[in-house]
Design a protein around this motif. Structure first.
Motif, PDB file in Angstrom:
ATOM      1  N   SER A 263       4.885  71.788  87.002  1.00 10.74           N
ATOM      2  CA  SER A 263       4.764  71.781  88.367  1.00 10.74           C
ATOM      3  C   SER A 263       5.813  72.085  88.647  1.00 10.74           C
ATOM      4  O   SER A 263       6.828  72.513  87.931  1.00 10.74           O
ATOM      5  CB  SER A 263       5.146  70.282  88.370  1.00 10.74           C
ATOM      6  N   GLN A 264       5.451  72.550  89.872  1.00  8.46           N
ATOM      7  CA  GLN A 264       6.563  73.665  90.788  1.00  8.46           C
ATOM      8  C   GLN A 264       8.400  72.965  91.846  1.00  8.46           C
ATOM      9  O   GLN A 264       7.351  72.199  92.667  1.00  8.46           O
ATOM     10  CB  GLN A 264       5.757  74.592  91.370  1.00  8.46           C
ATOM     11  N   ILE A 265       8.816  72.936  91.156  1.00  8.83           N
ATOM     12  CA  ILE A 265       9.742  72.404  92.069  1.00  8.83           C
ATOM     13  C   ILE A 265      10.397  73.503  93.754  1.00  8.83           C
ATOM     14  O   ILE A 265      10.624  74.627  93.700  1.00  8.83           O
ATOM     15  CB  ILE A 265      10.917  71.684  91.469  1.00  8.83           C
ATOM     16  N   GLN A 266      10.336  72.449  94.776  1.00  5.02           N
ATOM     17  CA  GLN A 266      10.481  73.432  95.702  1.00  5.02           C
ATOM     18  C   GLN A 266      11.622  72.251  96.348  1.00  5.02           C
ATOM     19  O   GLN A 266      11.748  71.121  96.607  1.00  5.02           O
ATOM     20  CB  GLN A 266       9.728  73.954  96.163  1.00  5.02           C
ATOM     21  N   GLY A 267      12.934  72.681  96.374  1.00  5.59           N
ATOM     22  CA  GLY A 267      14.168  71.486  96.977  1.00  5.59           C
ATOM     23  C   GLY A 267      14.142  69.944  95.870  1.00  5.59           C
ATOM     24  O   GLY A 267      14.543  70.304  94.608  1.00  5.59           O
ATOM     25  N   SER A 268      13.546  68.829  97.375  1.00  4.03           N
ATOM     26  CA  SER A 268      13.674  68.171  96.465  1.00  4.03           C
ATOM     27  C   SER A 268      12.173  67.381  96.218  1.00  4.03           C
ATOM     28  O   SER A 268      12.577  66.761  95.234  1.00  4.03           O
ATOM     29  CB  SER A 268      13.795  66.954  97.655  1.00  4.03           C
ATOM     30  N   SER A 269      11.137  68.144  96.261  1.00  2.00           N
ATOM     31  CA  SER A 269       9.629  67.711  95.809  1.00  2.00           C
ATOM     32  C   SER A 269       9.165  68.745  94.988  1.00  2.00           C
ATOM     33  O   SER A 269       9.688  69.835  94.325  1.00  2.00           O
ATOM     34  CB  SER A 269       9.208  68.102  97.298  1.00  2.00           C
ATOM     35  N   GLU A 270       8.196  68.261  94.314  1.00  2.00           N
ATOM     36  CA  GLU A 270       7.841  68.712  93.132  1.00  2.00           C
ATOM     37  C   GLU A 270       6.367  68.514  93.330  1.00  2.00           C
ATOM     38  O   GLU A 270       6.051  67.438  93.100  1.00  2.00           O
ATOM     39  CB  GLU A 270       7.879  68.295  91.766  1.00  2.00           C
ATOM     40  N   ARG A 271       5.569  69.701  92.530  1.00  2.00           N
ATOM     41  CA  ARG A 271       4.457  69.653  92.966  1.00  2.00           C
ATOM     42  C   ARG A 271       3.290  70.551  91.810  1.00  2.00           C
ATOM     43  O   ARG A 271       3.824  71.003  91.352  1.00  2.00           O
ATOM     44  CB  ARG A 271       3.582  70.608  94.301  1.00  2.00           C
ATOM     45  N   LYS A 272       2.279  69.216  91.292  1.00  5.38           N
ATOM     46  CA  LYS A 272       1.544  69.953  89.893  1.00  5.38           C
ATOM     47  C   LYS A 272       0.612  71.144  90.196  1.00  5.38           C
ATOM     48  O   LYS A 272      -0.149  70.376  91.104  1.00  5.38           O
ATOM     49  CB  LYS A 272       1.137  68.246  90.120  1.00  5.38           C
TER      50      LYS A 272
END
Length: 272
Positions: free
Chosen positions: A64-73
């Motif tokens: 998953s990619q971490i962007q700030g406080s979010s995480e996207r599979k």
């Protein structure tokens, strides 16, 4: 797709098995390498901007990619476009991936879409290729018994997609010039030397390479510093050798791409 770029020596404890394959004759003008990675611990890695588009196919594990406080599979099969800033990727333990790193203008021979549309994105491969083809390739890779077979399957897939057309010779000449100058050249002067207006040149370059010539030059300079760095080295000397006009110029570009000062980055980050 946990790994998008070749690992540095610092990453080897997390990647127990790394097999690197040179592309065959048909793909060699367009593809830099095919890499098969297996195993490794769970963790978050920092991916630096790289001067080329990458194709990744995960046959085991997830990321998953971490962007700030979010995480996207991330999709298991994906195209990673050129990046303006670092990407932080969390990978599961014991993953398995096949990674194709294209040369600067290489991916344009396999995908009809304007490559600048992929800038700063990681896009599912089945958005560009029929899902049945992606599923068939992924299944065969997962069922393969060794890294050599997996590399050969990806080669076959790419050879079938290779478009019978001549590469853009102006863009190819520009990439060679940028490489030869280690990213330290004026884009206007480069366009003039190629007998094309700067506006027309930049449009052709972005479509074929995936970013502007200025951005490619900045990535090449940055990577030269990062790839040459060893603990204790003088960053001032490295940055001058890479073509930065002064230390403040280097710090500005480094912060813009990485988000922190070079000294802090090299002390705290696990990167590749």
């Amino acid at each position: 797709m946990p790994r998008l770029f070749p690992p540095s020596e610092q990453m080897m404890p997390f990647v127990p098995s790394v097999r690197l394959f040179a592309p065959g004759e048909q793909l060699a003008p367009f593809v830099r390498s095919i890499m098969v990675l297996e195993g490794g611990q769970e963790g978050t890695r920092t991916l630096l901007p790289d001067p080329g588009i990458t194709l990744g196919i995960a046959f085991r594990g997830s990321a998953s990619q971490i962007q700030g406080s979010s995480e996207r599979k991330l999709p298991s099969s994906a195209i990673s476009g050129m990046g303006s800033i670092v990407r932080r990727i969390r990978a599961s333990a014991n993953g398995g991936n096949v990674l194709v790193t294209f040369k600067e203008a290489g991916a344009a021979q396999f995908f009809a879409e304007p490559l600048h549309e992929f800038l700063d994105t990681i896009q599912a491969l089945d958005d560009l290729v029929p899902r049945t083809d992606v599923d068939r390739l992924s299944s065969r890779i997962a069922d393969s018994e060794n890294a050599t077979e997996r590399s050969e399957l990806v080669e076959q897939f790419l050879c079938a997609r290779l478009r019978p057309r001549e590469p853009d010779q102006i863009v190819a000449a520009a990439v060679r010039a940028i490489r030869a100058a280690h990213g330290s050249l004026r884009i206007g002067a480069l366009a003039k030397s190629l007998h094309i207006s700067q506006d027309a040149f930049e449009k052709r370059f972005r479509r074929t390479v995936g970013t502007s010539p200025k951005h490619l030059a900045s990535i090449i300079r940055l990577r030269q510093v990062v790839d040459s760095y060893r603990p204790g080295m003088s960053l001032s000397r490295l940055s001058l050798d890479a073509g930065y006009c002064d230390q403040s110029h280097f710090h500005r570009e480094f912060r813009a791409a990485v988000g922190c000062a070079p000294n802090r980055f090299f002390k705290s980050e696990e990167y590749y």
